[in-house]
Design a protein around this motif. Structure first.
Motif, PDB file in Angstrom:
ATOM      1  N   UNK A 154     -26.261  28.648   1.211  1.00 45.60           N
ATOM      2  CA  UNK A 154     -26.450  28.248   2.605  1.00 45.60           C
ATOM      3  C   UNK A 154     -27.848  27.715   2.870  1.00 45.60           C
ATOM      4  N   UNK A 155     -27.901  26.640   3.639  1.00 42.19           N
ATOM      5  CA  UNK A 155     -29.192  26.126   4.096  1.00 42.19           C
ATOM      6  C   UNK A 155     -29.840  27.163   5.010  1.00 42.19           C
ATOM      7  N   UNK A 156     -31.155  27.205   4.971  1.00 37.75           N
ATOM      8  CA  UNK A 156     -31.836  28.161   5.844  1.00 37.75           C
ATOM      9  C   UNK A 156     -31.758  27.721   7.299  1.00 37.75           C
ATOM     10  N   UNK A 157     -31.607  26.422   7.496  1.00 36.47           N
ATOM     11  CA  UNK A 157     -31.571  25.903   8.865  1.00 36.47           C
ATOM     12  C   UNK A 157     -30.619  24.722   8.925  1.00 36.47           C
ATOM     13  N   UNK A 158     -29.814  24.652   9.964  1.00 31.41           N
ATOM     14  CA  UNK A 158     -28.934  23.497  10.146  1.00 31.41           C
ATOM     15  C   UNK A 158     -29.775  22.267  10.451  1.00 31.41           C
ATOM     16  N   UNK A 159     -29.403  21.149   9.848  1.00 31.48           N
ATOM     17  CA  UNK A 159     -30.142  19.900  10.047  1.00 31.48           C
ATOM     18  C   UNK A 159     -29.670  19.145  11.282  1.00 31.48           C
ATOM     19  N   UNK A 160     -28.687  19.711  11.972  1.00 33.11           N
ATOM     20  CA  UNK A 160     -28.067  18.985  13.081  1.00 33.11           C
ATOM     21  C   UNK A 160     -28.699  19.411  14.404  1.00 33.11           C
ATOM     22  N   UNK A 161     -29.251  18.473  15.155  1.00 29.35           N
ATOM     23  CA  UNK A 161     -29.831  18.831  16.454  1.00 29.35           C
ATOM     24  C   UNK A 161     -28.747  19.266  17.436  1.00 29.35           C
ATOM     25  N   UNK A 162     -29.143  20.059  18.386  1.00 24.91           N
ATOM     26  CA  UNK A 162     -28.266  20.499  19.483  1.00 24.91           C
ATOM     27  C   UNK A 162     -27.124  21.425  19.049  1.00 24.91           C
ATOM     28  N   UNK A 163     -27.131  21.869  17.804  1.00 27.76           N
ATOM     29  CA  UNK A 163     -26.099  22.825  17.404  1.00 27.76           C
ATOM     30  C   UNK A 163     -26.610  24.227  17.693  1.00 27.76           C
ATOM     31  N   UNK A 164     -25.789  25.013  18.388  1.00 27.50           N
ATOM     32  CA  UNK A 164     -26.220  26.373  18.706  1.00 27.50           C
ATOM     33  C   UNK A 164     -25.767  27.369  17.640  1.00 27.50           C
TER      34      UNK A 164
END
Length: 212
Positions: A154-164
């Protein structure tokens, strides 16, 4: 109950998506007669027990364009293939350690002309140097094992803006999960699929989300 099982709950499909979903029944019936990836008693309930069940994830989670998802222990392609049809702008890797199952999955992907799906014949713990926004899985292993396999992917952080959402494991499970959740050491968000779909089949079936 075939395509109606899906159209009862989802309506905003393109013509291409409708054709892809409709093609699943003849494709799986043909391939299942050669290589058994779906139990014989379940093949007639393909849309309810496999396709709609897989789409419970789509009913609860909005994957954004550009996200990368891995389906571990995909078997005959569930939940990965229905999700890939549903989210054409999302990239899916369907992984399994059993080559003959992936032969069916590859044939279905090719017949449906799914451009957003790849497969890999691999044990999940052997996957290195790749990170994903989410891991999805359906009844492959106990939650403890699933989480152990998933966490390094798993990525440590989602790369997609505005995703909660946080990156994490989303798995489909059934029955009494009390002991399994306790043994896993995780604190998943548990959703009852019967809150999403009212068919009798979905009683005691759950969606578990373990954020990273």
């Amino acid at each position: 109950m075939q395509m109606e099982a899906i159209l009862k709950y989802f309506s905003d499909f393109t013509l291409v998506q409708l054709k892809q979903f409709a093609a699943l029944d003849p494709l799986y019936k043909e391939w299942n007669s050669k290589i058994n990836v779906i139990s014989r008693k379940d093949i007639d309930g393909l849309y309810e027990k496999h396709v709609l069940h897989s789409l419970a994830i789509a009913a609860a989670f909005q994957f954004e364009p550009g996200m990368e998802i891995i389906d571990i222990g995909t078997g005959g392609g569930f939940p990965g293939i229905p999700l890939a049809i549903f989210f054409p702008e999302v990239k899916f890797l369907l992984a399994d350690s059993i080559a003959k199952k992936l032969k069916v999955v590859d044939a279905v992907i090719q017949a449906l002309e799914l451009k957003n799906v790849t497969t890999q014949h691999v044990r999940v713990e052997e996957i290195k140097n790749r990170k994903f926004d989410f891991v999805v899985s359906r009844a492959v292993a106990p939650l403890k094992e699933l989480w152990r396999w998933s966490k390094p992917l798993l990525k440590t952080k989602l790369q997609v803006p505005n995703s909660n959402l946080q990156s994490g494991l989303i798995c489909l499970k059934g029955g009494d999960l009390t002991t399994e959740i306790h043994d896993s050491g995780t604190r998943p968000r548990v959703m009852e699929i019967s809150d999403l779909f009212n068919e009798e089949y979905f009683k005691m079936k759950y969606l578990l989300y373990v954020p990273r």
